[in-house]
Design a protein around this motif. Sequence first.
Motif, PDB file in Angstrom:
ATOM      1  N   ILE A   1       0.827  -1.204   0.000  1.00 17.91           N
ATOM      2  CA  ILE A   1       0.000   0.000   0.000  1.00 17.91           C
ATOM      3  C   ILE A   1       0.860   1.253   0.000  1.00 17.91           C
ATOM      4  O   ILE A   1       0.432   2.311  -0.491  1.00 17.91           O
ATOM      5  CB  ILE A   1      -0.951  -0.027   1.211  1.00 17.91           C
ATOM      6  CG1 ILE A   1      -2.016   1.072   1.069  1.00 17.91           C
ATOM      7  CG2 ILE A   1      -0.182   0.139   2.506  1.00 17.91           C
ATOM      8  CD1 ILE A   1      -3.101   0.961   2.100  1.00 17.91           C
ATOM      9  N   THR A   2       2.110   1.174   0.517  1.00 19.51           N
ATOM     10  CA  THR A   2       2.994   2.330   0.482  1.00 19.51           C
ATOM     11  C   THR A   2       3.428   2.679  -0.938  1.00 19.51           C
ATOM     12  O   THR A   2       3.947   3.766  -1.170  1.00 19.51           O
ATOM     13  CB  THR A   2       4.246   2.048   1.337  1.00 19.51           C
ATOM     14  OG1 THR A   2       4.819   0.800   0.934  1.00 19.51           O
ATOM     15  CG2 THR A   2       3.886   1.990   2.808  1.00 19.51           C
TER      16      THR A   2
ATOM     17  N   PRO B   1       0.826   6.311  -3.181  1.00 14.88           N
ATOM     18  CA  PRO B   1       1.505   7.390  -3.909  1.00 14.88           C
ATOM     19  C   PRO B   1       1.274   7.334  -5.407  1.00 14.88           C
ATOM     20  O   PRO B   1       1.118   8.371  -6.062  1.00 14.88           O
ATOM     21  CB  PRO B   1       2.981   7.171  -3.549  1.00 14.88           C
ATOM     22  CG  PRO B   1       2.955   6.478  -2.241  1.00 14.88           C
ATOM     23  CD  PRO B   1       1.760   5.590  -2.299  1.00 14.88           C
ATOM     24  N   LEU B   2       1.254   6.138  -5.988  1.00 10.24           N
ATOM     25  CA  LEU B   2       0.985   6.025  -7.414  1.00 10.24           C
ATOM     26  C   LEU B   2      -0.430   6.495  -7.750  1.00 10.24           C
ATOM     27  O   LEU B   2      -0.658   7.151  -8.782  1.00 10.24           O
ATOM     28  CB  LEU B   2       1.188   4.582  -7.875  1.00 10.24           C
ATOM     29  CG  LEU B   2       2.638   4.098  -7.962  1.00 10.24           C
ATOM     30  CD1 LEU B   2       2.676   2.642  -8.417  1.00 10.24           C
ATOM     31  CD2 LEU B   2       3.440   4.960  -8.920  1.00 10.24           C
ATOM     32  N   ALA B   3      -1.385   6.160  -6.880  1.00  8.47           N
ATOM     33  CA  ALA B   3      -2.759   6.624  -7.106  1.00  8.47           C
ATOM     34  C   ALA B   3      -2.837   8.143  -7.014  1.00  8.47           C
ATOM     35  O   ALA B   3      -3.516   8.800  -7.820  1.00  8.47           O
ATOM     36  CB  ALA B   3      -3.701   5.975  -6.087  1.00  8.47           C
ATOM     37  N   VAL B   4      -2.131   8.724  -6.030  1.00  9.25           N
ATOM     38  CA  VAL B   4      -2.109  10.191  -5.917  1.00  9.25           C
ATOM     39  C   VAL B   4      -1.476  10.811  -7.157  1.00  9.25           C
ATOM     40  O   VAL B   4      -1.981  11.803  -7.703  1.00  9.25           O
ATOM     41  CB  VAL B   4      -1.350  10.604  -4.639  1.00  9.25           C
ATOM     42  CG1 VAL B   4      -1.156  12.109  -4.599  1.00  9.25           C
ATOM     43  CG2 VAL B   4      -2.108  10.155  -3.401  1.00  9.25           C
TER      44      VAL B   4
ATOM     45  N   ALA C   1       2.872  13.151  -4.541  1.00  8.40           N
ATOM     46  CA  ALA C   1       3.157  11.716  -4.484  1.00  8.40           C
ATOM     47  C   ALA C   1       4.152  11.418  -3.361  1.00  8.40           C
ATOM     48  O   ALA C   1       3.998  10.439  -2.612  1.00  8.40           O
ATOM     49  CB  ALA C   1       3.708  11.225  -5.825  1.00  8.40           C
ATOM     50  N   ALA C   2       5.192  12.279  -3.220  1.00  6.28           N
ATOM     51  CA  ALA C   2       6.148  12.078  -2.137  1.00  6.28           C
ATOM     52  C   ALA C   2       5.481  12.255  -0.777  1.00  6.28           C
ATOM     53  O   ALA C   2       5.720  11.485   0.163  1.00  6.28           O
ATOM     54  CB  ALA C   2       7.313  13.063  -2.283  1.00  6.28           C
TER      55      ALA C   2
ATOM     56  N   VAL D   1       1.587   7.694   4.064  1.00  9.81           N
ATOM     57  CA  VAL D   1       1.152   6.297   4.133  1.00  9.81           C
ATOM     58  C   VAL D   1       2.187   5.446   4.869  1.00  9.81           C
ATOM     59  O   VAL D   1       1.832   4.559   5.653  1.00  9.81           O
ATOM     60  CB  VAL D   1       0.906   5.751   2.709  1.00  9.81           C
ATOM     61  CG1 VAL D   1       0.635   4.259   2.744  1.00  9.81           C
ATOM     62  CG2 VAL D   1      -0.270   6.473   2.075  1.00  9.81           C
ATOM     63  N   ALA D   2       3.493   5.718   4.623  1.00  5.51           N
ATOM     64  CA  ALA D   2       4.520   4.961   5.338  1.00  5.51           C
ATOM     65  C   ALA D   2       4.408   5.196   6.839  1.00  5.51           C
ATOM     66  O   ALA D   2       4.583   4.267   7.641  1.00  5.51           O
ATOM     67  CB  ALA D   2       5.904   5.374   4.835  1.00  5.51           C
ATOM     68  N   ARG D   3       4.108   6.430   7.216  1.00  9.58           N
ATOM     69  CA  ARG D   3       3.949   6.730   8.640  1.00  9.58           C
ATOM     70  C   ARG D   3       2.711   6.037   9.208  1.00  9.58           C
ATOM     71  O   ARG D   3       2.725   5.523  10.329  1.00  9.58           O
ATOM     72  CB  ARG D   3       3.851   8.238   8.834  1.00  9.58           C
ATOM     73  CG  ARG D   3       3.848   8.675  10.295  1.00  9.58           C
ATOM     74  CD  ARG D   3       3.776  10.188  10.398  1.00  9.58           C
ATOM     75  NE  ARG D   3       3.803  10.628  11.778  1.00  9.58           N
ATOM     76  CZ  ARG D   3       4.903  10.841  12.477  1.00  9.58           C
ATOM     77  NH1 ARG D   3       6.085  10.663  11.909  1.00  9.58           N
ATOM     78  NH2 ARG D   3       4.850  11.243  13.731  1.00  9.58           N
TER      79      ARG D   3
END
Length: 483
Positions: free
Chosen positions: A12-13, A17-20, A187-188, A194-196
């Motif tokens: 999901i990480t 970002p790819l979806a964003v 994206a970043a 999401v990583a957090r």
Amino acid sequence: MIGWLHPTSWPITVKVPLAVAALMILVGVVLSERVLTHLDESQQRHLRDLAQSYLDGLSSAAAPSILRDDVWEVFDAIERAQALNKSVNPAETIVANADERVIAASDPRRFPIGSPVPRVVLDQTHAQPFWFDIGGDRAYAMRTLAYPGREVGTIFASFDTSHLASERRGVILTLAATNGLLTFLLAAAGWVLVARMMRPIRVLSDHLGSARESGATPIAGEIVAHSRGEFARLFIAYNELVHSIDQRHELSARLAEEEKLSSLGRLASALAHEINNPLGGIFNALATLKSHGHLESVRAGSIDLVERGLVGIRDVVRSTLALHRTDGSTRDLIPADIDDLCLLVAPEASRRSVTVSIHNGLAGKVPVPSSSVRQATLNLLLNALAAAPPGSRVDLSARVADGRLMLEVEDRGGGLPAATAEQLTGASTSRPLRDGSGLGLWMTRRLMDMLDATIAVERPEEGGTVVRIRVPVPQHEVLADVA
């Protein structure tokens, strides 16, 4: 590597970002298209207005001169119009008569007086009053001159629009750079966010994975202390679950110890009963010897009775020592281990008036732990004796077939209760009752689980219960014994 080619296998990480980024690209494309459309419409409307103003002024100045065929006056009108309308950047202007022949042009050398209007000029206007190629370097306009009531000529004009094309390219580059920068930044930011957010999930996932391999361990207190909201509650619930599992293991160990003590108590009672019977006969024989020992026949019979009684006591003691030795060694199962069970349950069988029949099909050593197999089989025999009605029979059979040790215990009682059968076969994980009922079968289940054995319970139509145990035997060792 192949799994990464499928988007559903991505973490999901990566997916968020790819979806964003994809969403931002889509939004950027839509916004860029609307901005460029608005810019094109604005440029075209502004240029059309300037071109019409240019043609209006030129028409007013050139129309009378066209009627008089005054070429120089028409040429002078073209120059004055171009000088007054520099903002529209007029490139070429041609004034033609009704026969589409050049009267005057801004470039007389290219379009001589009296020559027909080139076909390319007629095609550039597309028979439209104004035509503008968006992003191109030229725009074209045409005006028909009528005086009064008849057509006297036509004005063809082209305008330099390279500055508008340059402006449009600059807007496109600005939009691309801005949208690209925003897409990268968002994206970043999505990846960091999401990583957090996934960090607590990763902690819980790691602990669950280690629980499957090496046992459950609680999450460190400092991690729980730094967590907030739902994750804090989730960590606390997980630690409580680990604590409950540890308590359950401790309870299982205590129950096993209690069952061991209970089994020892029952065995001691059975041993006392078994030894007491021959002891009574021995004391009677000794009393007879004291009274009538001088008679040879009485003396021989009494000594024989004493000998048989001592042999019986010796067999019981030997079986007990073989079954409950405490040296911690693991010995393979032998046929005598199955035969000894008959001596161990004989007092209980005699008390209940039940016959025990053993069919021992073992021909040699079987490479399975003897103590576990004997203890489990003894528990099943005692349970079968408790369920068997007086005058009935309990059967025990043992054999090796298809790489497994097969044990079967059958009684003619009322049938094993469903809840007890589920506990024995492992279909139910409930604990035994506090009063001790079901402890023997629960312990049997645990002993067989350690040997990867299976237990099946059947209730024949004629009544009773059949318990079947299948213990895997290492194939290479079995083949060695057979050979």
